[in-house]
Design an enzyme around this catalytic site. Structure first.
Site, PDB file in Angstrom:
ATOM      1  N   CYS A  75       0.867  -1.183   0.000  1.00 52.92           N
ATOM      2  CA  CYS A  75       0.000   0.000   0.000  1.00 52.92           C
ATOM      3  C   CYS A  75       0.904   1.233   0.000  1.00 52.92           C
ATOM      4  O   CYS A  75       1.743   1.376   0.901  1.00 52.92           O
ATOM      5  CB  CYS A  75      -0.864  -0.033   1.255  1.00 52.92           C
ATOM      6  SG  CYS A  75      -1.803   1.464   1.555  1.00 52.92           S
ATOM      7  N   CYS A 186      -0.667   4.016  -6.586  1.00 55.89           N
ATOM      8  CA  CYS A 186      -1.561   3.436  -5.568  1.00 55.89           C
ATOM      9  C   CYS A 186      -1.747   1.997  -5.988  1.00 55.89           C
ATOM     10  O   CYS A 186      -1.990   1.723  -7.175  1.00 55.89           O
ATOM     11  CB  CYS A 186      -2.897   4.170  -5.558  1.00 55.89           C
ATOM     12  SG  CYS A 186      -4.189   3.308  -4.607  1.00 55.89           S
TER      13      CYS A 186
HETATM   14  N1  DGL Z   1      -3.876   0.728  -2.064  1.00 59.17           N
HETATM   15  C1  DGL Z   1      -3.496   1.760  -1.185  1.00 59.17           C
HETATM   16  C2  DGL Z   1      -2.404   2.652  -1.717  1.00 59.17           C
HETATM   17  O1  DGL Z   1      -1.587   2.158  -2.442  1.00 59.17           O
HETATM   18  C3  DGL Z   1      -4.567   2.449  -0.411  1.00 59.17           C
HETATM   19  C4  DGL Z   1      -5.617   3.152  -1.139  1.00 59.17           C
HETATM   20  C5  DGL Z   1      -6.609   3.683  -0.158  1.00 59.17           C
HETATM   21  O2  DGL Z   1      -7.009   2.922   0.730  1.00 59.17           O
HETATM   22  O3  DGL Z   1      -6.963   4.868  -0.256  1.00 59.17           O
HETATM   23  O4  DGL Z   1      -2.284   3.789  -1.371  1.00 59.17           O
END
Ligand code: DGL
Length: 270
Positions: A75, A186
């Site tokens: 993440c 993301c």
């Molecule tokens: N998948 C995550 C990222 O890479 C989180 C996205 C989220 O929960 O807003 O930031």
């Protein structure tokens, strides 16, 4: 050579980290993984730094209690917010984080303009700013926070007119200004690669960090003699703090094979 059959812990706010997990499975076929999606607290992106830190620490504690030998923070929002506190909290456990592919994008661009598509948390973080200053100083980085995209992925809407319209709205102005590389900063966004590529067109490169994170994980495990020797009978356990049926349905789409998931809550210390 020594080997270690304990699992690797992987977590994200939800489904997004599966785009990292699929690369880990490709790169490390003898490893066993425990995946935790914190869907009860998704999205992380609009939250302030201290909240994302608390959530990431709770997810890591949950994984450590399951005897993981390493943690992959799949993440971007948690990686920028919590990498230091996680390493301080668990100094004996290797922690691999996701870094947006700004460096390869800067090497790739011909127009000198790249798009960094990420969450507001990642875009506003000083770590991301320093990454851009260090690796993309001669390049114009157009950062685009994309509220709503994570929710589309979580709902399993990965193709079709709806994600395309949202993406056209977010990426259109920078593409019209001549950007020729899109960095998916993301981990949810590679699940939307098809509509992103459709909106970006054939002359624009779309890149993410999944394969690089998987290679880095192999490197870290190898350097500590923590690699497993033989393929496990069950390569991944899936856990979510949200609804396991919904998680399993969307995870099956992202991974392109059937998934079953179980429910677990973490102990968040706000
Ligand atoms: N998948 C995550 C990222 O890479 C989180 C996205 C989220 O929960 O807003 O930031």
């Amino acid at each position: 050579m020594a080997s270690d059959s304990r699992p690797i812990g992987v977590f994200d706010s939800g489904i997004g980290g599966l785009t990292i997990l699929r690369e880990l499975l490709r790169e490390l076929p003898t490893e066993r993984f425990i995946y935790f999606g914190d869907d009860a607290n998704c999205p992380y992106g609009p939250r302030p730094e201290h909240e994302v830190r608390a959530l990431a620490l709770a997810a890591a504690r949950w994984l450590v209690a399951r005897d993981v030998k390493a943690i992959v923070v799949a993440c971007n929002s948690a990686s920028v917010s919590a990498r230091e506190v996680l390493r301080a909290a668990f100094p004996e456990i290797p922690i691999v984080v996701v870094v947006p592919a700004v460096k390869p994008a800067a090497a790739l661009t011909r127009s000198g303009k790249i798009i960094l598509a990420a969450t507001a948390r990642a875009i506003n973080d000083r770590f991301t700013h320093s990454l851009i200053d260090t690796f993309a100083s001669g390049v114009q980085v157009i950062s685009v926070a994309c509220p709503g995209l994570v929710e589309l992925v979580e709902a399993g809407i990965l193709t079709g007119p709806e994600p395309e319209a949202v993406l056209r709205n977010y990426l259109g102005p920078a593409l019209n200004a001549g950007a020729d590389v899109v960095v998916l900063g993301c981990t949810h966004f590679p699940a939307l690669r098809e509509p992103v590529e459709r909106v970006a067109g054939p002359t624009v490169a779309v890149i993410d960090s999944g394969a690089a994170v998987a290679r880095q994980t192999r490197h870290v495990l190898a350097s500590r003699e923590l690699l497993a020797a033989t393929p496990p009978s069950v390569p991944v356990e899936f856990w979510t703090s949200g609804d396991p049926a919904r998680f399993a349905r969307v995870a099956s789409l992202v991974l392109a094979h059937p998934v079953t998931a179980r429910h677990a809550m973490t102990d968040v210390q706000w």
